[in-house]
Design an enzyme around this catalytic site. Structure first.
Site, PDB file in Angstrom:
ATOM      1  N   HIS A 111      35.647  26.966  41.321  1.00  6.72           N
ATOM      2  CA  HIS A 111      37.067  27.246  41.136  1.00  6.72           C
ATOM      3  C   HIS A 111      37.964  26.335  42.317  1.00  6.72           C
ATOM      4  O   HIS A 111      39.016  25.909  41.986  1.00  6.72           O
ATOM      5  CB  HIS A 111      37.206  28.766  41.056  1.00  6.72           C
ATOM      6  CG  HIS A 111      38.807  29.225  40.934  1.00  6.72           C
ATOM      7  ND1 HIS A 111      39.659  29.274  42.011  1.00  6.72           N
ATOM      8  CD2 HIS A 111      39.281  29.190  39.693  1.00  6.72           C
ATOM      9  CE1 HIS A 111      40.686  29.535  41.538  1.00  6.72           C
ATOM     10  NE2 HIS A 111      40.704  29.837  40.246  1.00  6.72           N
TER      11      HIS A 111
ATOM     12  N   ALA B   7      29.697  33.248  35.106  1.00  6.98           N
ATOM     13  CA  ALA B   7      30.144  33.523  33.726  1.00  6.98           C
ATOM     14  C   ALA B   7      31.064  32.365  32.867  1.00  6.98           C
ATOM     15  O   ALA B   7      31.894  32.061  33.716  1.00  6.98           O
ATOM     16  CB  ALA B   7      30.580  34.902  33.184  1.00  6.98           C
TER      17      ALA B   7
ATOM     18  N   GLY C 111      34.092  32.128  31.557  1.00  5.94           N
ATOM     19  CA  GLY C 111      35.304  32.828  30.912  1.00  5.94           C
ATOM     20  C   GLY C 111      36.279  31.483  30.895  1.00  5.94           C
ATOM     21  O   GLY C 111      35.852  30.324  30.247  1.00  5.94           O
TER      22      GLY C 111
ATOM     23  N   HIS D   8      38.162  29.520  32.636  1.00  2.00           N
ATOM     24  CA  HIS D   8      37.932  28.449  33.166  1.00  2.00           C
ATOM     25  C   HIS D   8      36.761  27.307  32.916  1.00  2.00           C
ATOM     26  O   HIS D   8      37.195  26.284  32.757  1.00  2.00           O
ATOM     27  CB  HIS D   8      37.878  28.549  34.798  1.00  2.00           C
ATOM     28  CG  HIS D   8      39.121  29.033  35.600  1.00  2.00           C
ATOM     29  ND1 HIS D   8      40.258  28.535  35.207  1.00  2.00           N
ATOM     30  CD2 HIS D   8      39.033  30.205  36.355  1.00  2.00           C
ATOM     31  CE1 HIS D   8      41.164  29.389  36.060  1.00  2.00           C
ATOM     32  NE2 HIS D   8      40.318  30.319  36.581  1.00  2.00           N
TER      33      HIS D   8
END
Length: 130
Positions: free
Chosen positions: A12, A74, A76, A78
């Site tokens: 991220h 996990a 998600g 993104h």
């Protein structure tokens, strides 16, 4: 000799530069295990380099395939949306390269068992409750 495959660790990102230290450690561990495989780090936002920049570095090294490891716990939005879009853009920008997206961390073989084992070990932090 030109490496056949490169790896991009994709996370991220954060405004805090110290946040990336585990990414650097993972990259170093991969390089130590296989010095012939180039490893780059990329971030979705908030810090450089971006995924397109990391891919360009590996493409310039002449790799034929790039495996992207999403360093997310996990899958998600993104991973499902942002990474998928970025990989589609990379395929268009680098049509001669093959791209593969590896599973997120919790889906890698052995990771859940390793985390469970680590959680059950006695705490080693002197400040933790006994």
């Amino acid at each position: 000799m030109t490496p056949r495959r490169g790896i991009v660790l994709f996370a991220h990102g954060s405004r805090d530069p110290q946040w990336a230290r585990p990414m650097d450690g993972l990259a170093q561990a991969l390089r130590a295990r296989d010095p012939g495989t180039p490893v780059e780090i990329a971030f979705l936002e908030l810090m450089p380099p971006t995924l397109p920049e990391a891919i360009a570095v590996l493409a310039a090294r002449g790799v034929a395939e790039i495996a992207v490891l999403p360093v997310f716990w996990a899958a998600g939005a993104h991973v499902a949306r942002d990474l998928a879009r970025l990989l589609d853009e990379a395929r268009a920008a680098h049509p001669a390269l093959r791209f593969a997206s590896l599973p997120v961390l919790s889906e890698l073989p052995g990771v859940l068992d390793a985390v469970a084992e680590a959680a059950l070990r006695p705490a080693t932090d002197p400040g933790s409750p006994a």
